[in-house]
Design a protein around this motif. Structure first.
Motif, PDB file in Angstrom:
ATOM      1  N   PRO A 168       0.818  -1.219   0.000  1.00 41.28           N
ATOM      2  CA  PRO A 168       0.000   0.000   0.000  1.00 41.28           C
ATOM      3  C   PRO A 168       0.846   1.261   0.000  1.00 41.28           C
ATOM      4  CG  PRO A 168       0.069  -0.933   2.202  1.00 41.28           C
ATOM      5  CD  PRO A 168       0.785  -1.915   1.307  1.00 41.28           C
ATOM      6  N   SER A 169       0.256   2.329  -0.515  1.00 36.79           N
ATOM      7  CA  SER A 169       0.916   3.632  -0.544  1.00 36.79           C
ATOM      8  C   SER A 169       0.218   4.581   0.428  1.00 36.79           C
ATOM      9  CB  SER A 169       0.906   4.214  -1.954  1.00 36.79           C
ATOM     10  OG  SER A 169      -0.416   4.530  -2.342  1.00 36.79           O
ATOM     11  N   LEU A 170       0.856   5.711   0.667  1.00 36.96           N
ATOM     12  CA  LEU A 170       0.307   6.721   1.568  1.00 36.96           C
ATOM     13  C   LEU A 170      -0.209   7.925   0.799  1.00 36.96           C
ATOM     14  CD1 LEU A 170      -0.200   7.836   4.429  1.00 36.96           C
ATOM     15  CD2 LEU A 170       2.164   8.687   4.411  1.00 36.96           C
ATOM     16  N   TYR A 171       0.672   8.575   0.024  1.00 35.35           N
ATOM     17  CA  TYR A 171       0.285   9.856  -0.553  1.00 35.35           C
ATOM     18  C   TYR A 171       1.090  10.168  -1.802  1.00 35.35           C
ATOM     19  CZ  TYR A 171       4.522  12.251   1.309  1.00 35.35           C
ATOM     20  OH  TYR A 171       5.801  12.667   1.566  1.00 35.35           O
ATOM     21  N   SER A 172       0.655  11.186  -2.534  1.00 30.35           N
ATOM     22  CA  SER A 172       1.400  11.686  -3.688  1.00 30.35           C
ATOM     23  C   SER A 172       0.880  13.075  -4.032  1.00 30.35           C
ATOM     24  CB  SER A 172       1.258  10.736  -4.894  1.00 30.35           C
ATOM     25  OG  SER A 172      -0.091  10.602  -5.269  1.00 30.35           O
ATOM     26  N   ARG A 173       1.594  13.747  -4.939  1.00 31.63           N
ATOM     27  CA  ARG A 173       1.164  15.088  -5.369  1.00 31.63           C
ATOM     28  C   ARG A 173       1.408  15.238  -6.868  1.00 31.63           C
ATOM     29  NH1 ARG A 173       4.980  18.680  -3.359  1.00 31.63           N
ATOM     30  NH2 ARG A 173       5.744  19.036  -5.474  1.00 31.63           N
ATOM     31  N   LEU A 174       0.354  15.611  -7.587  1.00 30.34           N
ATOM     32  CA  LEU A 174       0.452  15.908  -9.005  1.00 30.34           C
ATOM     33  C   LEU A 174       0.619  17.409  -9.175  1.00 30.34           C
ATOM     34  CD1 LEU A 174      -2.542  13.716 -10.244  1.00 30.34           C
ATOM     35  CD2 LEU A 174      -0.116  13.101 -10.292  1.00 30.34           C
ATOM     36  N   ASP A 175       1.599  17.821  -9.965  1.00 30.57           N
ATOM     37  CA  ASP A 175       1.827  19.245 -10.211  1.00 30.57           C
ATOM     38  C   ASP A 175       1.213  19.653 -11.541  1.00 30.57           C
ATOM     39  OD1 ASP A 175       3.096  19.595  -7.817  1.00 30.57           O
ATOM     40  OD2 ASP A 175       5.129  19.572  -8.643  1.00 30.57           O
ATOM     41  N   PHE A 176       0.401  20.728 -11.502  1.00 23.04           N
ATOM     42  CA  PHE A 176      -0.349  21.178 -12.659  1.00 23.04           C
ATOM     43  C   PHE A 176      -0.056  22.638 -12.989  1.00 23.04           C
ATOM     44  CE2 PHE A 176      -3.386  17.851 -11.178  1.00 23.04           C
ATOM     45  CZ  PHE A 176      -3.530  17.143 -12.355  1.00 23.04           C
ATOM     46  N   ALA A 177      -0.108  22.945 -14.279  1.00 22.75           N
ATOM     47  CA  ALA A 177      -0.260  24.321 -14.752  1.00 22.75           C
ATOM     48  C   ALA A 177      -1.747  24.521 -15.023  1.00 22.75           C
ATOM     49  CB  ALA A 177       0.550  24.550 -16.021  1.00 22.75           C
ATOM     50  N   TYR A 178      -2.328  25.541 -14.377  1.00 19.24           N
ATOM     51  CA  TYR A 178      -3.773  25.756 -14.495  1.00 19.24           C
ATOM     52  C   TYR A 178      -4.046  27.250 -14.476  1.00 19.24           C
ATOM     53  CZ  TYR A 178      -8.761  25.696 -13.306  1.00 19.24           C
ATOM     54  OH  TYR A 178     -10.115  25.907 -13.291  1.00 19.24           O
ATOM     55  N   THR A 179      -4.767  27.708 -15.489  1.00 22.04           N
ATOM     56  CA  THR A 179      -5.032  29.140 -15.635  1.00 22.04           C
ATOM     57  C   THR A 179      -6.354  29.565 -15.016  1.00 22.04           C
ATOM     58  OG1 THR A 179      -6.197  28.850 -17.737  1.00 22.04           O
ATOM     59  CG2 THR A 179      -3.784  29.097 -17.834  1.00 22.04           C
ATOM     60  N   GLY A 180      -7.179  28.602 -14.619  1.00 22.96           N
ATOM     61  CA  GLY A 180      -8.543  28.903 -14.193  1.00 22.96           C
ATOM     62  C   GLY A 180      -9.550  28.682 -15.295  1.00 22.96           C
ATOM     63  N   LYS A 181      -9.058  28.454 -16.514  1.00 23.88           N
ATOM     64  CA  LYS A 181      -9.916  28.191 -17.675  1.00 23.88           C
ATOM     65  C   LYS A 181      -9.321  27.002 -18.435  1.00 23.88           C
ATOM     66  CE  LYS A 181     -11.057  33.105 -18.200  1.00 23.88           C
ATOM     67  NZ  LYS A 181     -10.980  34.290 -19.087  1.00 23.88           N
TER      68      LYS A 181
END
Length: 395
Positions: free
Chosen positions: A96-109
């Motif tokens: 099993p795993s605990l956690y992770s984080r996806l990094d995004f570029a997001y403009t709001g649109k």
């Protein structure tokens, strides 16, 4: 999605001392910045960040299954061959795993675009799960934010519940936590996780990575000679595979957080594999291995990333879709010690700019569930370990 100015809480540094947030300033510059916040609508959070995060996470797990079953792909991911069984057994056993984080570029649109998956050693947990939530509560209480202001943030609750699940899956073992010496941010992250584990009823201990040893039977131990049988380590698998004791990893009866199969997800080779398996997906950027650049001729600019890298190091922009042949133009955006294993290339998609600030969104997952976001901003295109952290609200 708006960047809104706000007056900092007059007592926030005293509050930081009270709650042990000692790394709010780094290298003489502010790391935590509450002179502004980012405001989202509920639709932006649910449609553009929460749902895509869980979908991409499922896609990433499909990549792991594909790579695990293919020796050539294991080589492409630069997993040392002597550790293949260790990684494969971890996946096939369902570790099993605990956690992770996806990094995004997001403009709001429009769709958020995935930059990378921090699946092994992501930091900024304390700031996300606890500190920005306290900021919201304090500002609502003092009337600086409206009563209906909310936050996409169930991180702490989900961490505690996940630790309860993991204790059930790993009965009868104390959980050791580890990080390297001399890094206040890493120690703060691990301390926060220890607190969450303790709240879940887990017996926990701490040891620095540098202080882990072996007993006469070859078992890993801490400074009190306690045998380590379950460990969370804020230390990358690609480092551990190359350590002096790396060859003993598969011979110890240790349950690892994160599990060894996360070495595939935290690897930049994941990006071209995602594009290969899910071409045209709205949340993905086209990405290619070095020997696939003939497929990238339509792109005027590509971002060159090491297969292994940390904190935005060794990133360049290649001003043509050709490989490193004579005539191409490369702009180095950040230096660092990485790149020995090779590079991948990702289509250029600059971070959105709010005023003078380039903004990156980190979307957290606990196990398989989206759990909240963190926001980092910088005056440059690359998000570094020193980039500022700003809170957010939903309104």
């Amino acid at each position: 999605m708006l960047r809104m100015p706000i007056n900092p809480r007059p007592d926030w540094k005293e509050r930081a001392r009270e709650f042990g947030f000692g790394f709010h300033t780094m290298y003489g510059e502010p790391y935590w910045d509450e002179s502004a916040y980012y405001q989202f609508t509920l639709e932006q959070i649910e449609r553009d960040l929460e749902d895509p995060s869980e979908e991409i996470h499922r896609m990433c797990l499909e990549v792991v299954a594909r790579v695990i079953a293919d020796d050539e792909l294991m080589r492409r991911f630069c997993i040392p061959e002597r550790h293949w069984d260790f990684v494969r057994n971890s996946w096939e056993s369902g570790d099993p795993s605990l956690y992770s984080r996806l990094d995004f570029a997001y403009t709001g649109k429009g769709p958020a675009k995935l930059y990378e998956n921090n699946a092994d050693t992501p930091t900024s947990l304390f700031e996300t799960g606890f500190w920005q939530w306290l900021w919201l509560q304090d500002n609502v209480d003092r009337g600086a934010l409206p009563r209906q202001a909310d936050q996409f943030n169930s991180l702490q609750e989900k961490l505690v519940n996940r630790f309860r699940d993991l204790q059930f899956l790993t009965p009868g073992r104390a959980l050791h936590f580890a990080c390297c010496k001399g890094t206040e941010e890493d120690r703060g992250t691990v301390q926060y996780l220890q607190d969450c584990a303790r709240e879940a009823g887990i017996e926990e201990h701490f040891v620095f990575i540098e202080d882990i040893g072996r007993d006469t039977e070859g078992r890993f131990t801490d400074l009190q000679d306690q045998v380590i049988s379950w460990m969370f380590k804020l230390y990358p698998w690609e480092f551990m595979f190359r350590e002096e004791f790396g060859d003993y990893l598969g011979g110890n009866n240790i349950r690892w957080l994160e599990p060894p199969w996360k070495a595939i997800l935290s690897n930049k080779a994941l990006l071209p594999m995602l594009w290969r398996m899910f071409p045209g997906h709205p949340n993905l950027l086209p990405a290619f291995f070095e020997d696939e650049l003939d497929q990238a001729a339509e792109f005027d600019e590509l971002v060159k990333k090491p297969i292994f890298s940390r904190e935005g190091a060794n990133i360049s922009i290649v001003k043509s879709a050709s490989s490193d042949r004579a005539g191409h133009k490369t702009e180095v955006l950040s230096d660092g010690p990485y790149g020995e294993e090779g590079y991948i290339y990702q289509a250029m998609y600059p971070l959105p700019k709010f005023g003078k600030n380039y903004t990156l969104i980190g979307s957290w997952l606990i196990d398989d569930e989206a759990a909240g976001i963190s926001i980092r901003e910088d005056s440059g295109l690359i998000t570094l370990d020193s980039s500022r952290y700003l809170p957010h609200i939903i309104l």
